[in-house]
Design an enzyme around this catalytic site. Structure first.
Site, PDB file in Angstrom:
ATOM      1  N   ARG A 290      -3.024   8.267   2.488  1.00 52.20           N
ATOM      2  CA  ARG A 290      -1.874   7.433   2.092  1.00 52.20           C
ATOM      3  C   ARG A 290      -0.953   8.115   1.077  1.00 52.20           C
ATOM      4  NH1 ARG A 290      -3.381   1.350   0.845  1.00 52.20           N
ATOM      5  NH2 ARG A 290      -3.995   2.315  -1.110  1.00 52.20           N
TER       6      ARG A 290
ATOM      7  N   ASP B  50       5.790  -8.056   5.605  1.00 54.92           N
ATOM      8  CA  ASP B  50       5.852  -9.217   4.695  1.00 54.92           C
ATOM      9  C   ASP B  50       6.903  -9.010   3.606  1.00 54.92           C
ATOM     10  OD1 ASP B  50       3.997 -10.742   5.906  1.00 54.92           O
ATOM     11  OD2 ASP B  50       2.356 -10.295   4.516  1.00 54.92           O
TER      12      ASP B  50
ATOM     13  N   TYR C 247      -7.763   6.119   2.266  1.00 53.64           N
ATOM     14  CA  TYR C 247      -7.074   6.564   1.041  1.00 53.64           C
ATOM     15  C   TYR C 247      -6.772   8.066   1.088  1.00 53.64           C
ATOM     16  CZ  TYR C 247      -8.504   1.911  -0.165  1.00 53.64           C
ATOM     17  OH  TYR C 247      -8.668   0.555  -0.129  1.00 53.64           O
ATOM     18  N   GLU C 248      -7.526   8.813   1.922  1.00 53.42           N
ATOM     19  CA  GLU C 248      -7.303  10.261   2.027  1.00 53.42           C
ATOM     20  C   GLU C 248      -5.902  10.592   2.538  1.00 53.42           C
ATOM     21  OE1 GLU C 248      -9.801   8.555   3.109  1.00 53.42           O
ATOM     22  OE2 GLU C 248     -11.688   9.522   2.655  1.00 53.42           O
TER      23      GLU C 248
ATOM     24  N   LYS D  14       8.292   0.506   5.485  1.00 56.51           N
ATOM     25  CA  LYS D  14       7.154   1.320   5.045  1.00 56.51           C
ATOM     26  C   LYS D  14       5.846   0.752   5.552  1.00 56.51           C
ATOM     27  CE  LYS D  14       4.480  -0.150   2.521  1.00 56.51           C
ATOM     28  NZ  LYS D  14       3.558  -0.871   1.632  1.00 56.51           N
ATOM     29  N   THR D  15       4.903   1.537   5.961  1.00 58.33           N
ATOM     30  CA  THR D  15       3.474   1.250   6.056  1.00 58.33           C
ATOM     31  C   THR D  15       2.800   2.284   6.951  1.00 58.33           C
ATOM     32  OG1 THR D  15       1.687  -0.217   6.689  1.00 58.33           O
ATOM     33  CG2 THR D  15       3.705  -0.533   7.927  1.00 58.33           C
TER      34      THR D  15
ATOM     35  N   MET E 167      -8.094   3.589   8.679  1.00 61.18           N
ATOM     36  CA  MET E 167      -7.343   2.440   8.149  1.00 61.18           C
ATOM     37  C   MET E 167      -6.402   1.841   9.174  1.00 61.18           C
ATOM     38  SD  MET E 167      -6.004   2.646   4.278  1.00 61.18           S
ATOM     39  CE  MET E 167      -7.055   2.221   2.913  1.00 61.18           C
TER      40      MET E 167
ATOM     41  N   GLU F 275     -10.070  -0.036  11.510  1.00 61.43           N
ATOM     42  CA  GLU F 275     -10.523  -0.858  10.382  1.00 61.43           C
ATOM     43  C   GLU F 275     -10.580  -2.347  10.721  1.00 61.43           C
ATOM     44  OE1 GLU F 275      -7.777  -0.735   7.084  1.00 61.43           O
ATOM     45  OE2 GLU F 275      -9.201  -1.610   5.698  1.00 61.43           O
TER      46      GLU F 275
ATOM     47  N   ARG G  85       1.017  -5.657  -5.022  1.00 62.59           N
ATOM     48  CA  ARG G  85       1.007  -6.569  -3.876  1.00 62.59           C
ATOM     49  C   ARG G  85       1.465  -7.989  -4.221  1.00 62.59           C
ATOM     50  NH1 ARG G  85      -0.732  -4.408   0.746  1.00 62.59           N
ATOM     51  NH2 ARG G  85      -2.199  -2.677   0.733  1.00 62.59           N
TER      52      ARG G  85
ATOM     53  N   GLY H  52       0.821  -1.216   0.000  1.00 64.82           N
ATOM     54  CA  GLY H  52       0.000   0.000   0.000  1.00 64.82           C
ATOM     55  C   GLY H  52       0.851   1.260   0.000  1.00 64.82           C
TER      56      GLY H  52
ATOM     57  N   ASP I 268       0.254   1.724   8.490  1.00 60.96           N
ATOM     58  CA  ASP I 268      -0.359   1.006   9.614  1.00 60.96           C
ATOM     59  C   ASP I 268       0.483   1.080  10.885  1.00 60.96           C
ATOM     60  OD1 ASP I 268      -2.229   0.369   7.770  1.00 60.96           O
ATOM     61  OD2 ASP I 268      -2.019  -1.800   7.900  1.00 60.96           O
TER      62      ASP I 268
ATOM     63  N   LYS J 195     -25.656  17.972  16.907  1.00 60.31           N
ATOM     64  CA  LYS J 195     -26.784  17.079  16.611  1.00 60.31           C
ATOM     65  C   LYS J 195     -26.392  15.695  16.113  1.00 60.31           C
ATOM     66  CE  LYS J 195     -27.683  18.989  12.020  1.00 60.31           C
ATOM     67  NZ  LYS J 195     -28.620  19.580  11.106  1.00 60.31           N
ATOM     68  N   TYR J 196     -25.084  15.451  15.903  1.00 62.20           N
ATOM     69  CA  TYR J 196     -24.708  14.130  15.386  1.00 62.20           C
ATOM     70  C   TYR J 196     -23.632  13.462  16.219  1.00 62.20           C
ATOM     71  CZ  TYR J 196     -26.908  15.479  10.944  1.00 62.20           C
ATOM     72  OH  TYR J 196     -27.789  15.883   9.969  1.00 62.20           O
TER      73      TYR J 196
END
Ligand code: FBP
Length: 554
Positions: free
Chosen positions: A429, A176, A426-427, A202-203, A250, A311, A145, A81, A205, A242-243
Site C-alpha cells: 500500500r 465512500d 500492507y507490503e 483512490k484505493t 488484500m 481477503e 477513516r 487506506g 482495492d 515441497k510446499y
C-alpha cells in the site's frame, strides 16, 4: 533525513501529464460536454442533489485558458487506506495551483477527514512538497477513516473553510469518501459558501471504477508489488518442490487484486469471491476445488503449488454469511456474558450446537477448531464476529489437508501435502508508485486544480484512456452524481457511488477462466519481478493486465 539512492532518483522523475495539460497553464482550455444523468434512480438522486445534479461533463483541451482569475486557497485531505501515489496527487495539485498564481495557497489537513473538523493543518511550500515527490505512503499529511457525512460535521467544515478563506476542498478517497464529497459539495452549494469540492479516485482495492473512471490509483503499484512477491514464492515452490503456498491478498470486498495477481503470475488456484457468490459455492465445494488441483498435481509428482485467496472471500460464501448472522444473533446483548461464563470449550460447544440452526451448525462443525474459536472468542466492541480477522488462507489449507487425508484413505490421492501461509496487504500500500501511478496521480492532482480553476463543484477528477501512453490520456471531470444510485445501507436508502465488483462477463475474468484449468494442473507460473522505474517503456510503463484486457489491448 538520509535518503536511499532510489528515493533520490525518484525525486528527479518528472511525471508525465496528458497531452492537453502539457505546455503551461495558459494553454489549458476547456470543452463543456453534455449534461449528465445518474446511472440509476435519476429522480431520487436529482431530488437529493438539486444544486449539483445534471452538470456537464468537462474535458480539457489545448487552447486558451478562459478561467476567471481568482486567488485560490485550497484544502486537501487523504481519506481511508493508503494507496501508492497519494503524494503525487498532492504534488500535482500544488504545482498547478502555484503555476496558476504563486500567491495561491494549498493547505493539507492532517490525519484524514478529522483534520478538517479539528482544523489541524499545514501550509505547503516548495521544500515540503519536494520531499514527497514520487514517493509512496500518505505520511505527507496522514490519513484516517473518519466519515464526513453529518450536517453537524458539514457546519464545522464550513466554519473552518471560512476561517481560512478556502475556495475549494479536494478529497482523495474511495467510493465512500467520494460519495461524501458529493454530499458536501451539495451542502456547500445549497448554503452559498462559494467552496467547491473535488474528489480524486483512490484505493488499492480497484473497486472505484465505472464507465468514467477507468481505474482507482494505487491498484497498479499494489498489485505489481504483490505479484512480484507471489512470483518469487512460485519460484521457490518450483525450486524446493515441497510446499503448497496459500497466499491471501488484500481487497476488503471485491476480488480485483486477487484476479490481477493471478493474471500476472498464473498460480494453480485463485478464488474469486464474486464467482463463489454467483455459484453459491459452499466451503466444502471450495475446498474440493482446491484439493482437486493438489490431488492432480500430487499424482503427477508435483507436491507443490500456489493458491491465491482474496481477503474478502468468506463473506461471499452464502452459508458462511448465514452462520455469521446466526452467531451474531446468538450472542447479541447480554447473551455474550452467559456464553463467557461457561466453564470450558466443551460447554461452549454444546451451547453453540443448541443455539444454531442445524444447517449452520453443520457448517460450523466442519471448520478447523482454531476458526471455531476465533468466531466465538474474538469479537468487536458490539459483540459481532470480526470476519476480517479470519485467517482464510489457513482455513482453506486446513480444510484441504483434511480432505486430502480422506482421499488418501480412499486411495485416490498419492501425494504429500505441506503448506505455508502468507498475507500480502500492507507490503504494497505504500510502495514507491510505479511510473503509471506516479504519472496518473500527478495528472489527477493537476487536473483537480484545473477543475477548481474552471469553477466546478461536486466533480471527480477524471483522467481516461489510461491504458495508452500518457501523451494520449484525456483529462477532465465528471459530476459525482452521475456515478450514483440508491442502495440500502444500514437499513436506509442512501445515494452512493456503486462499488465495482469483479464482472464475471468482463474480459479479465473471462481470460482467467479460459486458462485456469491448465494452470491448476501444469506448472505454468510466470515471474513478473520487481517494479522497474528506469528502462524501456514496455517494461516500466506497462498498465495492469486488468486494464489492458478491459481495453482490449492484450
Ligand atoms: P480503502 O478502501 O480505504 O482504500 O482501503 C482498502 C484497504 O487497503 C483494504 O484492502 C483492506 O481491507 C483495508 O484497507 C485495511 O484497512 P486498515 O488499514 O484500516 O487495516
Amino acid at each position: 533525513m538520509d535518503l536511499s539512492p532510489l528515493q533520490k532518483a525518484r525525486y528527479e522523475y518528472s511525471p508525465k501529464l496528458p497531452g492537453m495539460l502539457r505546455g503551461g497553464i495558459s494553454e489549458i482550455g476547456v470543452q463543456v460536454g453534455e449534461p449528465t444523468e445518474s446511472v440509476a434512480d435519476q429522480e431520487q438522486i436529482k431530488a437529493l442533489f438539486p444544486n449539483t445534479y445534471g452538470k456537464n461533463e468537462i474535458t480539457f483541451t489545448k487552447g486558451a485558458n478562459t478561467s476567471a482569475a481568482k486567488k485560490q486557497v485550497v484544502g486537501v485531505i487523504l481519506s481511508g487506506g493508503q494507496a501508492p501515489g497519494g503524494h503525487n496527487v498532492i504534488c500535482g495539485l500544488y504545482d498547478a495551483l502555484k503555476a496558476t498564481d504563486k500567491n495561491n495557497v494549498l493547505l493539507g489537513f492532517k490525519g484524514g477527514p478529522s483534520g478538517l473538523i479539528d482544523n489541524d493543518y499545514i501550509e505547503f511550500d516548495d521544500a515540503y512538497i519536494d520531499a514527497y515527490r514520487n514517493t509512496g505512503g500518505f505520511d505527507i499529511i496522514g490519513s484516517g477513516r473518519t466519515k464526513l457525512e453529518t450536517e453537524e460535521q458539514f457546519q464545522i467544515v464550513t466554519e473552518v473553510a471560512k476561517k481560512h478563506g478556502l475556495t475549494a476542498i479536494v478529497i482523495i478517497g474511495g467510493d465512500d469518501s467520494n460519495t461524501n464529497a458529493a454530499v458536501l459539495a451539495e451542502y456547500m452549494a445549497a448554503h452559498n459558501t462559494g467552496v467547491q469540492v473535488i474528489g480524486c479516485p483512490k484505493t488499492i482495492d480497484g473497486d472505484l471504477k465505472n464507465e468514467d473512471i477507468e481505474a482507482s490509483f494505487g491498484f497498479d503499484t499494489a498489485t505489481k508489488t504483490y505479484s512480484e512477491l507471489i512470483g518469487n514464492i512460485e519460484r521457490d515452490a518450483n525450486s524446493a518442490k515441497k510446499y503448497w503456498h496459500f497466499i491471501k491478498v488484500m481487497g476488503r470486498s471485491a476480488s480485483h487484486v486477487a484476479l490481477e495477481c493471478a493474471l500476472e503470475t498464473q498460480p494453480n488456484v485463485c478464488l474469486i469471491g464474486e464467482e463463489v457468490a454467483a455459484k453459491k459455492m459452499s466451503l466444502a465445494e471450495i475446498t474440493n476445488y482446491i484439493a482437486d488441483s493438489v490431488e492432480k498435481r500430487g499424482n503427477n509428482g508435483e507436491n507443490f503449488g500456489v493458491a491465491i485467496i482474496p481477503e474478502g472471500i468468506v463473506e461471499f460464501v452464502p452459508e458462511f454469511s448465514k452462520l455469521i448472522a446466526e452467531i451474531n444473533e446468538l450472542l447479541a446483548g447480554s447473551k455474550t456474558e452467559a456464553f463467557n461464563a461457561l466453564p470450558d470449550w466443551d460447554a461452549k460447544y454444546e451451547f453453540i450446537r443448541k443455539g444454531l440452526s442445524a444447517e449452520s451448525f453443520a457448517v460450523f462443525d466442519i471448520l478447523p477448531e482454531f476458526v471455531q474459536h476465533q468466531l466465538f472468542l474474538e469479537r468487536d466492541p458490539h459483540g459481532n464476529v470480526q470476519v476480517s480477522l479470519i485467517e482464510s488462507e489457513q482455513l482453506f489449507s486446513e480444510m484441504v489437508k483434511n480432505e486430502l487425508e480422506k482421499r488418501k484413505a480412499a486411495g485416490t490421492y498419492k501425494g504429500k501435502f505441506g503448506s505455508q501461509h502468507h498475507f500480502f496487504g500492507y507490503e504494497g500500500r505504500c510502495a514507491f508508485p510505479s511510473n503509471f501511478d506516479a504519472d496518473y496521480c500527478y495528472s489527477l492532482g493537476y487536473n483537480a486544480f484545473m477543475l477548481i480553476q474552471y469553477g466546478c463543484n461536486g466533480y471527480l477528477s477524471k483522467v481516461s484512456n489510461i491504458a495508452r501512453p500518457a501523451e494520449e490520456w484525456v483529462a477532465g471531470g465528471m459530476p459525482i452524481t452521475k456515478m450514483m444510485n440508491i442502495e440500502r445501507r444500514n437499513g436506509k436508502d442512501k445515494p452512493v457511488i456503486r462499488k465495482a465488483l469483479v464482472e464475471l462477463d468482463g474480459a479479465p475474468f473471462r481470460y482467467f477462466v479460459a486458462h485456469r484449468d491448465e494452470w491448476a494442473v501444469k506448472t505454468a507460473f510466470t515471474y513478473p519481478g520487481a517494479i522497474q522505474y528506469f528502462g524501456p517503456a514496455e517494461v516500466c510503463d506497462r498498465p495492469t493486465m486488468t486494464l489492458a484486457l478491459e481495453k482490449g489491448l492484450d
